[in-house]
Design a protein around this motif. Structure first.
Motif, PDB file in Angstrom:
ATOM      1  N   TYR A  37     158.492 161.919 155.692  1.00 16.52           N
ATOM      2  CA  TYR A  37     158.609 160.942 156.770  1.00 16.52           C
ATOM      3  C   TYR A  37     157.242 160.322 157.065  1.00 16.52           C
ATOM      4  CZ  TYR A  37     163.342 162.582 158.038  1.00 16.52           C
ATOM      5  OH  TYR A  37     164.683 162.886 158.058  1.00 16.52           O
ATOM      6  N   GLU A  38     156.197 161.139 157.041  1.00 18.03           N
ATOM      7  CA  GLU A  38     154.853 160.651 157.332  1.00 18.03           C
ATOM      8  C   GLU A  38     154.404 159.611 156.310  1.00 18.03           C
ATOM      9  OE1 GLU A  38     155.680 163.931 157.130  1.00 18.03           O
ATOM     10  OE2 GLU A  38     155.571 164.461 159.256  1.00 18.03           O
ATOM     11  N   ARG A  39     154.667 159.885 155.055  1.00 18.95           N
ATOM     12  CA  ARG A  39     154.257 158.938 153.994  1.00 18.95           C
ATOM     13  C   ARG A  39     155.049 157.637 154.083  1.00 18.95           C
ATOM     14  NH1 ARG A  39     153.084 160.482 147.815  1.00 18.95           N
ATOM     15  NH2 ARG A  39     151.937 158.588 147.339  1.00 18.95           N
ATOM     16  N   ALA A  41     156.346 156.399 156.804  1.00 16.90           N
ATOM     17  CA  ALA A  41     155.839 155.703 157.994  1.00 16.90           C
ATOM     18  C   ALA A  41     154.558 154.941 157.664  1.00 16.90           C
ATOM     19  CB  ALA A  41     155.596 156.702 159.120  1.00 16.90           C
ATOM     20  N   ARG A  42     153.645 155.577 156.962  1.00 17.51           N
ATOM     21  CA  ARG A  42     152.397 154.901 156.579  1.00 17.51           C
ATOM     22  C   ARG A  42     152.669 153.701 155.683  1.00 17.51           C
ATOM     23  NH1 ARG A  42     150.362 160.145 155.910  1.00 17.51           N
ATOM     24  NH2 ARG A  42     150.527 159.955 153.651  1.00 17.51           N
ATOM     25  N   ARG A  43     153.520 153.882 154.689  1.00 13.51           N
ATOM     26  CA  ARG A  43     153.828 152.784 153.752  1.00 13.51           C
ATOM     27  C   ARG A  43     154.493 151.595 154.448  1.00 13.51           C
ATOM     28  NH1 ARG A  43     156.134 154.720 147.914  1.00 13.51           N
ATOM     29  NH2 ARG A  43     154.258 155.801 147.231  1.00 13.51           N
ATOM     30  N   GLN A  44     155.341 151.906 155.418  1.00 10.55           N
ATOM     31  CA  GLN A  44     156.092 150.844 156.087  1.00 10.55           C
ATOM     32  C   GLN A  44     155.408 150.329 157.353  1.00 10.55           C
ATOM     33  OE1 GLN A  44     158.771 149.340 154.660  1.00 10.55           O
ATOM     34  NE2 GLN A  44     158.162 150.676 152.978  1.00 10.55           N
ATOM     35  N   GLY A  45     154.346 151.004 157.772  1.00 14.04           N
ATOM     36  CA  GLY A  45     153.642 150.595 158.977  1.00 14.04           C
ATOM     37  C   GLY A  45     154.446 150.818 160.241  1.00 14.04           C
ATOM     38  N   ASP A  47     156.231 154.090 163.007  1.00 13.49           N
ATOM     39  CA  ASP A  47     156.096 155.454 163.527  1.00 13.49           C
ATOM     40  C   ASP A  47     156.980 156.419 162.750  1.00 13.49           C
ATOM     41  OD1 ASP A  47     155.952 155.317 167.161  1.00 13.49           O
ATOM     42  OD2 ASP A  47     154.367 155.427 165.666  1.00 13.49           O
ATOM     43  N   VAL A  48     156.592 157.678 162.729  1.00 17.03           N
ATOM     44  CA  VAL A  48     157.434 158.717 162.130  1.00 17.03           C
ATOM     45  C   VAL A  48     158.770 158.780 162.873  1.00 17.03           C
ATOM     46  CG1 VAL A  48     157.650 161.206 161.729  1.00 17.03           C
ATOM     47  CG2 VAL A  48     155.484 160.044 161.259  1.00 17.03           C
TER      48      VAL A  48
END
Length: 70
Positions: A37-39, A41-45, A47-48
């Motif tokens: 989920y964290e990755r 979230a980062r890729r999509q900009g 929140d988790v």
């Protein structure tokens, strides 16, 4: 006549296809690319918590689409 498994797959595919694009994308990233989920979230900009919401929405849509098969 389609086999029960074929009908179930068709319903699942239709439910996923009907999802908003980002929800579908998040689901595929998690389930088929095995991203956390964290990755995602980062890729999509996002929140988790948003990732969690997209996954939950997908699972709810699938449950509803497949409820007659249980």
């Amino acid at each position: 006549m389609a086999a029960p498994d074929d009908a179930r797959i068709a319903r699942a595919e239709a439910a996923i296809a009907a999802l908003p694009e980002l929800t579908r994308k998040v689901f595929f990233m998690h389930r088929f690319e095995d991203l956390s989920y964290e990755r995602i979230a980062r890729r999509q900009g996002i929140d988790v918590k948003e990732v969690e919401g997209h996954i939950a929405a997908t699972l709810i849509a699938l449950r509803r689409a497949l409820k007659d098969f249980d």
